[in-house]
Design an enzyme around this catalytic site. Structure first.
Site, PDB file in Angstrom:
ATOM      1  N   ALA A  14       0.867  -1.173   0.000  1.00 15.90           N
ATOM      2  CA  ALA A  14       0.000   0.000   0.000  1.00 15.90           C
ATOM      3  C   ALA A  14       0.907   1.227   0.000  1.00 15.90           C
ATOM      4  O   ALA A  14       1.795   1.341   0.848  1.00 15.90           O
ATOM      5  CB  ALA A  14      -0.903   0.004   1.232  1.00 15.90           C
ATOM      6  N   GLY A  41       3.722  -1.155  -4.768  1.00 15.58           N
ATOM      7  CA  GLY A  41       4.698  -2.235  -4.668  1.00 15.58           C
ATOM      8  C   GLY A  41       5.203  -2.575  -6.055  1.00 15.58           C
ATOM      9  O   GLY A  41       4.426  -2.639  -7.017  1.00 15.58           O
ATOM     10  N   ASN A  45       2.768  -3.306  -9.086  1.00 14.11           N
ATOM     11  CA  ASN A  45       2.780  -2.250 -10.111  1.00 14.11           C
ATOM     12  C   ASN A  45       3.067  -2.816 -11.492  1.00 14.11           C
ATOM     13  O   ASN A  45       2.398  -2.494 -12.475  1.00 14.11           O
ATOM     14  CB  ASN A  45       3.837  -1.198  -9.775  1.00 14.11           C
ATOM     15  CG  ASN A  45       3.415  -0.268  -8.659  1.00 14.11           C
ATOM     16  OD1 ASN A  45       2.290  -0.297  -8.199  1.00 14.11           O
ATOM     17  ND2 ASN A  45       4.346   0.556  -8.208  1.00 14.11           N
ATOM     18  N   ASN A 184      18.908   1.725 -12.580  1.00 16.23           N
ATOM     19  CA  ASN A 184      19.269   3.125 -12.733  1.00 16.23           C
ATOM     20  C   ASN A 184      20.702   3.347 -12.251  1.00 16.23           C
ATOM     21  O   ASN A 184      21.399   2.396 -11.878  1.00 16.23           O
ATOM     22  CB  ASN A 184      18.272   4.031 -12.014  1.00 16.23           C
ATOM     23  CG  ASN A 184      18.210   3.768 -10.515  1.00 16.23           C
ATOM     24  OD1 ASN A 184      19.150   3.255  -9.910  1.00 16.23           O
ATOM     25  ND2 ASN A 184      17.089   4.139  -9.901  1.00 16.23           N
ATOM     26  N   THR A 219      18.402   2.876 -17.029  1.00 19.35           N
ATOM     27  CA  THR A 219      17.455   3.978 -17.176  1.00 19.35           C
ATOM     28  C   THR A 219      18.118   5.264 -16.689  1.00 19.35           C
ATOM     29  O   THR A 219      18.804   5.274 -15.672  1.00 19.35           O
ATOM     30  CB  THR A 219      16.163   3.708 -16.398  1.00 19.35           C
ATOM     31  OG1 THR A 219      16.466   3.485 -15.021  1.00 19.35           O
ATOM     32  CG2 THR A 219      15.463   2.478 -16.950  1.00 19.35           C
ATOM     33  N   GLY A 224      16.654   9.527 -20.974  1.00 24.06           N
ATOM     34  CA  GLY A 224      16.258   8.337 -21.724  1.00 24.06           C
ATOM     35  C   GLY A 224      16.775   7.064 -21.082  1.00 24.06           C
ATOM     36  O   GLY A 224      16.700   6.882 -19.876  1.00 24.06           O
ATOM     37  N   ASP A 245       4.339  13.242 -11.450  1.00 25.94           N
ATOM     38  CA  ASP A 245       4.690  12.315 -10.368  1.00 25.94           C
ATOM     39  C   ASP A 245       5.384  11.116 -10.994  1.00 25.94           C
ATOM     40  O   ASP A 245       4.785  10.408 -11.809  1.00 25.94           O
ATOM     41  CB  ASP A 245       3.420  11.889  -9.619  1.00 25.94           C
ATOM     42  CG  ASP A 245       3.695  10.950  -8.450  1.00 25.94           C
ATOM     43  OD1 ASP A 245       4.868  10.613  -8.212  1.00 25.94           O
ATOM     44  OD2 ASP A 245       2.729  10.536  -7.785  1.00 25.94           O
ATOM     45  N   ASP A 251       8.518   1.160 -12.810  1.00 24.45           N
ATOM     46  CA  ASP A 251       7.835  -0.137 -12.830  1.00 24.45           C
ATOM     47  C   ASP A 251       7.079  -0.342 -14.135  1.00 24.45           C
ATOM     48  O   ASP A 251       7.086  -1.440 -14.700  1.00 24.45           O
ATOM     49  CB  ASP A 251       6.866  -0.234 -11.652  1.00 24.45           C
ATOM     50  CG  ASP A 251       7.574  -0.151 -10.310  1.00 24.45           C
ATOM     51  OD1 ASP A 251       8.738  -0.571 -10.226  1.00 24.45           O
ATOM     52  OD2 ASP A 251       6.960   0.350  -9.345  1.00 24.45           O
TER      53      ASP A 251
END
Length: 300
Positions: A14, A41, A45, A184, A219, A224, A245, A251
């Site tokens: 949650a 999560g 997701n 990332n 990522t 890009g 956002d 995900d």
């Protein structure tokens, strides 16, 4: 013939989200917006993102027997995800505490809860589910030993996609199965450890490939992404949007890429499509509620 395009093995949380003008420094208190609760999560997701795009999707996860768990199950089913692999009980549903600033950047603290009780035995018991999936995607919001068991339980011709978040050093067995490893800059630094060197993402990708993955996707946010394999290294340009956002954008990127790889697309083409999905996600608030349909991606 595979029953599922994508099986996601991972977390279900949650998301408790508060907007802030800026994130607090150590010892500082700041005022935020009203609290909003979203299903989230990384595992949940990804499953919702793939299903919304049109993929035949299943989720193997664990939630608590509580209101947050019911929220997550309802969200999965509404998106068309097969939830036969979602186990209930053992601990409260995991929770992510998220602050989002006006630029759309977020900071997240996760309380694993039931996610930490998703065990290797659970994976072994779900063997028929793993063998029914063309692509299996997982992350590190569940125990590493469970991820290792996912690798060992893969069908001979299925493909593993791993996002090592939150990052930690990975066993050679797991690295060798990744096709691709999606991460990332921060995650790349942790995975590479002392081997981390150079300022260019191309350098990170080559060093990561040398550690064993069959392919790597780095990522780069507004820059890009970058894809790397035995065929070489190439850049994927960013899709320019007004970010509201970024929660869930990574995900949805991973889910889209995993699905398109399962359809037979090249790594570069799948990553380019995934970049559009991630960009569309960032234009809306929240995680799962922000994931686009294939029609919305096509119109971007």
């Amino acid at each position: 013939m595979y029953e599922y395009d994508l099986l996601v093995v991972g977390s279900a949380n949650a998301d408790l989200v508060i907007g802030v003008e800026r994130r607090p420094d150590a010892g500082e208190t700041v005022l935020g917006s009203d609290l909003v609760v979203h299903p989230g999560g990384k595992g949940a997701n990804q499953a919702v993102a793939a299903a919304r795009l049109g993929a035949r999707t299943a989720l193997l996860a664990r939630v608590g027997d509580d209101a947050h768990g019911r929220l997550l199950l309802d969200s999965q089913r509404a998106a068309g995800v097969d939830t036969a692999g979602v186990l209930v009980g053992g601990a409260p549903t995991g929770v992510a505490l998220i602050t989002v600033d006006p630029s759309g950047d977020n900071s997240i603290v996760v309380s694993p809860g039931a996610n930490g009780r998703l065990t290797p035995d659970d994976v072994r018991a779900a063997g028929s589910l793993l063998h029914a999936a063309k692509v299996v995607s997982t992350q590190l919001e569940i125990p590493l030993e469970t991820v290792v068991e996912v690798v060992r339980s893969l069908a001979p011709d299925s493909r593993l996609v791993l996002n090592p978040s939150p990052p930690q050093p990975l066993p050679d067995e797991v690295l060798a199965a990744c096709d691709p490893l999606i991460l990332n800059e921060h995650e790349a630094k942790v995975i590479l450890g002392e081997a981390y060197a150079g300022e260019k993402p191309e350098d990170w990708a080559r060093l990561l490939l040398a550690k064993g993955p069959r392919s790597v996707v780095v990522t780069l946010g507004g820059e890009g992404a970058l894809v790397a394999s035995s065929e070489g290294v190439s850049r994927i340009p960013a899709v320019k949007v007004r970010a509201v956002d970024t929660t869930g954008a990574g995900d949805s990127f991973t889910a889209a890429l995993a699905w398109r790889l399962g359809l037979g697309e090249s790594l570069s083409d799948a990553a380019a499509y995934a970049a559009r999905v991630g960009a569309a996600t960032a234009t809306r608030k929240g995680a799962q509620v922000s994931f686009p349909t294939a029609q919305e991606v096509a119109a971007l």
